[in-house]
Design an enzyme around this catalytic site. Sequence first.
Site, mmCIF file in Angstrom:
data_model
loop_
_atom_site.group_PDB
_atom_site.id
_atom_site.type_symbol
_atom_site.label_atom_id
_atom_site.label_comp_id
_atom_site.label_asym_id
_atom_site.label_seq_id
_atom_site.Cartn_x
_atom_site.Cartn_y
_atom_site.Cartn_z
ATOM 1 N N MET A 165 0.839 -1.197 0.000
ATOM 2 C CA MET A 165 0.000 0.000 0.000
ATOM 3 C C MET A 165 0.875 1.248 0.000
ATOM 4 S SD MET A 165 -3.147 -1.227 0.421
ATOM 5 C CE MET A 165 -4.104 0.106 1.049
ATOM 6 N N CYS A 207 -3.089 -8.896 5.768
ATOM 7 C CA CYS A 207 -2.988 -7.515 6.252
ATOM 8 C C CYS A 207 -3.694 -7.376 7.598
ATOM 9 C CB CYS A 207 -3.597 -6.561 5.234
ATOM 10 S SG CYS A 207 -3.565 -4.857 5.805
HETATM 11 C C1 LIG Z 1 4.311 0.065 3.306
HETATM 12 C C2 LIG Z 1 3.898 -1.381 3.228
HETATM 13 C C3 LIG Z 1 2.684 -1.701 2.656
HETATM 14 C C4 LIG Z 1 2.285 -3.029 2.547
HETATM 15 N N1 LIG Z 1 1.127 -3.313 1.903
HETATM 16 C C5 LIG Z 1 0.805 -4.603 1.648
HETATM 17 C C6 LIG Z 1 -0.313 -4.937 0.826
HETATM 18 O O1 LIG Z 1 -1.018 -4.062 0.306
HETATM 19 N N2 LIG Z 1 -0.565 -6.253 0.623
HETATM 20 C C7 LIG Z 1 0.223 -7.245 1.151
HETATM 21 O O2 LIG Z 1 -0.044 -8.420 0.913
HETATM 22 N N3 LIG Z 1 1.262 -6.953 1.938
HETATM 23 C C8 LIG Z 1 1.575 -5.659 2.175
HETATM 24 N N4 LIG Z 1 2.674 -5.374 2.928
HETATM 25 C C9 LIG Z 1 3.450 -6.486 3.531
HETATM 26 C C10 LIG Z 1 4.522 -7.005 2.580
HETATM 27 O O3 LIG Z 1 3.956 -7.459 1.374
HETATM 28 C C11 LIG Z 1 5.293 -8.162 3.205
HETATM 29 O O4 LIG Z 1 4.414 -9.222 3.442
HETATM 30 C C12 LIG Z 1 5.979 -7.790 4.506
HETATM 31 O O5 LIG Z 1 6.567 -6.505 4.435
HETATM 32 C C13 LIG Z 1 7.052 -8.818 4.850
HETATM 33 O O6 LIG Z 1 7.944 -8.983 3.774
HETATM 34 P P1 LIG Z 1 9.390 -8.234 3.736
HETATM 35 O O7 LIG Z 1 10.098 -8.608 4.990
HETATM 36 O O8 LIG Z 1 10.048 -8.738 2.495
HETATM 37 O O9 LIG Z 1 9.118 -6.759 3.681
HETATM 38 C C14 LIG Z 1 3.096 -4.061 3.058
HETATM 39 C C15 LIG Z 1 4.326 -3.720 3.635
HETATM 40 C C16 LIG Z 1 4.729 -2.401 3.724
HETATM 41 C C17 LIG Z 1 6.064 -2.067 4.332
#
Ligand SMILES: Cc1cc2nc3c(=O)[nH]c(=O)nc-3n(C[C@H](O)[C@H](O)[C@H](O)COP(=O)(O)O)c2cc1C
Length: 319
Positions: A2, A83
């Site tokens: 998002m 989420c």
């Molecule tokens: C700013 C932000 C917005 C996010 N929005 C979504 C989203 O819209 N849908 C989703 O499935 N995950 C969303 N996430 C979670 C990420 O997709 C991911 O699952 C989470 O950050 C863990 O993965 P990472 O450690 O690689 O960041 C969001 C994460 C962040 C930081």
Amino acid sequence: MMDWTDRRCRAFHRILTRRARLYTEMVTADAVVFGPRERLIGFDAREHPVALQLGGAEPGRLAQAARIGAEFGYDEINLNCGCPSDRVQSGRFGACLMREPGLVAECVAAMVVAADVPVTVKCRIGVDEQDPRASLFAFADAVKAAGAAALIVHARKAWLKGLSPKDNRSIPPLDYELVHELKRAHPGWPIVLNGGLADLEAARAHLQDLDGVMLARAAYQNPELLLGVDPAFFGERAPVVECFEAIEAFMPTIARGLKRGERLHDYTRHLHGLFAGRPGARAFRRVLASEAIRPGAGLNVLREAVGLVERRAELAAAE
Ligand SMILES: Cc1cc2nc3c(=O)[nH]c(=O)nc-3n(C[C@H](O)[C@H](O)[C@H](O)COP(=O)(O)O)c2cc1C
């Protein structure tokens, strides 16, 4: 993500890798069905392969939204069951759906019938007091039986009470082994790991057994790592050699946006993570943060910012 992976961000990321699959921000099914569609889910053909992520918990509405997404040309429709935000909980979707695998299965089944592209699900390993093994395995069984083409697992629980969405991305402990165990139970069904993967090396370690990895924050905060994806995982050259070239290649897209009345900052905010650690990176960010937000700011501001970053040749000559 998002507010992060909008179409401008995705256009830039696609310049860095041809092969990585890109995901939209979550869009609610209601917004897709009733909202300003082109603005919400319109995308450029160059973004392929790209998946539309939907939020919702009502099979009929999700089916409508999935059909619309497929008609728009998305390569995959993904249902968000991960989420934890309050807004999402009050709509009873997102991570709280981990408690309702039967309903999620109904949603997936309806979406699969409606959309002629793969329907996938992104989930957590559980919420609150749930036993992660029991909740994840039951959830996976349900969505697989309903026709989900793959499951993307953010390998930590979401704690729905008391933690902000931000804390819910770092405080509940990661359990990669559980996702590997899930894969062993479903050898023929694609399972993708997400959560805490900081770079491509960390990601590679999982690809021996799993079908894919999803990098979220690392890819956004350090887009340069995407330059390594095609060579490391697909045996192909990256589309551009380095980030200076990527920015140059992004300029025509930005210019078209400026002509439509969009602001330079709408594009350059996605570039702040570039050049991390290089001499001039801080000045690059400072110029973008202070100048690109001004009304009427043009590509010259971006050129000025880029000009402050030392190039490799200059670095080499100085050594
Ligand atoms: C700013 C932000 C917005 C996010 N929005 C979504 C989203 O819209 N849908 C989703 O499935 N995950 C969303 N996430 C979670 C990420 O997709 C991911 O699952 C989470 O950050 C863990 O993965 P990472 O450690 O690689 O960041 C969001 C994460 C962040 C930081």
